[in-house]
Design an enzyme around this catalytic site. Structure first.
Site: not given
Length: 628
Positions: A206, A291, A108, A301
């Site tokens: 992932r 994710d 995103g 992340d």
């Protein structure tokens, strides 16, 4: 200097790319990537760059004109200009978030630029995080801000230098473009600077990449965008295994089920080892959704992460994790659950009865083995592997918990413990050890009740009168935790600093006696005790960091950067590149802070904030920091 980058974008050649040119958020069926364009920023400028990370790509910053090199990095790594050979795209994936299937998620705010061939022919995917809207942005703006970007940039590099598998960060570029953010979701939004991080990894695929094929979820009703596209699942497995697990592809080239089982076994073991490494440095990820789990076993992340300061097995680093799903002590269990979801996502290419058996047979065994191996090194148990070692580690952590010990600093100090210390030196060591335990004031902050007494009273009444309704709106665990807080807080009101010190010393004496006995067994098994001790200290000092990215250190760097001073971000980056050593250039800071002493008045509190030694346990104000 960035013209030296050699692109070879294998992922886009190997996996389906969406044909639609439609911009803005949308469903992306039948594809693993969608092409995108970075959105330009106003006046981009470099906050910091990691030369060790950029060296992976074959880049060396030219010494002749560093300002021009920084300007070029800011131009290209903000997304304002696209590198020759780059093919910007956003990756489509799904995920289970806080245990529930969320449907299509995807990049995103991140954009794949392409894959760069390194100096030794290795392949590195590079990404811009925060470069603008993609089809996967949902209701968001595709931007990241300075505070979250500095945290991701610094932690990616910190983890690498701690020896923990991780994605890397090459640059952090900020700008004069602004976005509105409500940091604590409390109705107090503010304008923040748009900032972009250059991320580097072998791949950013992932577990959730394989969940795009999921049929409607029985609980949420959501489904993946590529249901019934088993042809793409096969393509993805072929690509992932042949590219990132070539030895498995070679060994099982004629049997896809065996090949896929070997791949699942390997990612299970890598994930178990990765979490064991996290637990051994007190790292909490904060958002271990499927994710956010790397298909090659990297830490990926960096959001509301945190390194634990005071040891608390129930430590929650993410202010939005209300149920403690991703607490420190839950991480091993949650990652195993996530592997179970990956197993489901690989059906029918790997039958569930095979993958579930692998998970049960391999995960816990691998985690426990790696965790204990690492803990032995942290305690300097280098000669013998005894069954009792596991108990010694558990008792150490229990002692840390009872005394509010600083996880990093206690481990770091243990290398200076000596078996034959005379009584006066032992007292000095004990004094130093207990100085790293929480003070009465720190404990009062930690155990301060968090619920309104009337709310708690109502919840307790509800638990008695209507258990079904109570189960819907509150968890028994959180109520019990609050009652425990109230009890502890009440006891702390009567506790003096002298009583606390005496109690802490008693706990540590008990454990150190057991540690001494265990070290004595090491000595008895070697010929040369002095050589053994030198080796022990060396192993301990290369496994127990002196410096970690504590929240208060990151916060000081963020506040300076928000005021236009990037020097603290760069200082902290340099420090974190050598986490196990006394940093030469940082001694002045330490000496100044010690001279000032602990009695700094409120008037100079701001100055003191930035002058604490980087290896110090956090100041009291740090307990107020909340990362969501």
């Amino acid at each position: 200097w960035l013209g030296a980058l050699r692109f070879d974008n294998l992922a886009l050649r190997s996996l389906p790319v969406d044909a639609s040119e439609e911009g803005g958020p949308r469903a992306v069926p039948g594809a693993c990537f969608a092409r995108v364009r970075p959105s330009p920023l106003h006046n981009p400028r470099l906050v910091a760059m990691s030369l060790p990370a950029l060296a992976l790509l074959g880049l060396e910053a030219p010494e002749a004109d560093p300002e021009a090199a920084e300007a070029e990095a800011a131009l290209y790594f903000s997304g304002n200009r696209v590198l020759s050979g780059a093919e910007p795209a956003a990756h489509c994936y799904c995920g289970h978030q806080f245990g529930s299937f969320a449907g299509q998620l995807g990049d995103g705010a991140a954009m794949y630029l392409g894959e760069v061939l390194g100096p030794r022919g290795e392949r590195w995917e590079i990404q811009l995080k925060g470069a603008g809207i993609t089809p996967f942005s949902r209701q968001a703006d595709g931007r990241k801000v300075l505070r979250s970007s500095i945290r991701e940039f610094l932690c990616s590099e910190a983890m690498f230098h701690l020896g923990i598998p991780t994605t890397r960060a090459g640059t952090c570029v900020t700008s004069d473009s602004k976005v509105v953010r409500d940091i604590f979701y409390d109705g107090n939004p503010k304008n923040e600077r748009c900032t972009v991080v250059l991320r580097i990894a072998s791949t950013f695929l992932r577990f959730g990449s394989f969940e795009i094929f999921k049929p409607p979820d029985e609980y949420t009703g959501r489904k993946g965008p590529s249901v019934n596209r088993n042809d793409i699942r096969i393509q993805m497995l072929d690509y992932v295994i042949s590219t990132f697990y070539p030895e498995i592809q070679e060994a099982y080239s004629d049997n896809s089920i065996q090949r896929n089982a070997a791949f699942f076994k390997e990612i299970t073991k890598r994930t178990a080892r990765l979490v064991a490494e996290w637990q051994c440095v007190g790292f909490c990820h904060g958002v271990l959704n499927t994710d956010n789990m790397s298909i090659v076993g990297l830490t990926i992340d960096y959001g509301p992460f945190g390194f634990m300061d005071r040891y608390d097995p129930d430590h929650i680093c993410n202010g939005s994790d209300n149920t403690g799903r991703y607490a420190y002590n839950k991480q091993p269990e949650v990652c195993k659950w996530n592997l179970g979801k990956l197993a489901e996502a690989l059906v029918p290419e790997l039958p569930l009865e095979i993958s579930e058996l692998i998970l049960e047979e391999e995960y816990d065994t691998e985690f426990e083995k790696h965790y204990l191996q690492k803990m032995r090194k942290k305690l300097g148990l280098i000669q013998l592997e005894l069954e009792e070692d596991s108990k010694l580690v558990s008792e150490l952590l229990e002692t840390m918990h009872l005394t509010g010990g600083d996880f990093t600093n206690i481990f770091y100090l243990l290398s200076s413990f000596s078996v034959d210390t005379d009584p006066s030196k032992f007292e000095d060591f004990l004094e130093e050890l207990t100085s790293q335990c929480a003070s009465v004031e720190e404990l009062k902050v930690a155990f301060k009740p968090q619920m309104d007494p009337r709310q708690l009273s109502m919840m307790l009444m509800l638990a008695q009168s209507n258990p079904q309704l109570f189960a819907l709106i509150g968890t028994k665990a959180s109520i019990n935790k609050e009652l425990e807080r109230i009890d502890q807080f009440s006891k702390l009101q009567q506790l003096t600093a002298a009583d606390l010190l005496s109690r802490n010393k008693r706990h540590w004496k008990e454990w150190l006696e057991k540690y001494r006995v265990r070290l004595q067994k090491e000595i008895e098994s070697v010929g040369d005790a002095d050589a053994w001790n030198a080796d022990r200290v060396k192993v301990m000092n290369s496994n127990n960091p002196k410096y970690i990215l504590r929240n208060y250190i990151a916060q000081n760097a963020i506040e300076a950067a928000e005021n236009g001073d990037f020097s603290e971000v760069r200082n902290v980056l340099k420090l974190l590149e050598h986490p196990f050593q006394e940093a030469e250039g940082f001694r002045e800071v330490k000496e100044d802070a010690e001279e000032e002493g602990a009695s700094a008045t409120a008037a100079c509190a701001e100055e003191t904030r930035s002058r604490l030694p980087y290896c110090s346990k956090p100041p009291l104000w740090a307990s107020e920091l909340c990362v969501t």
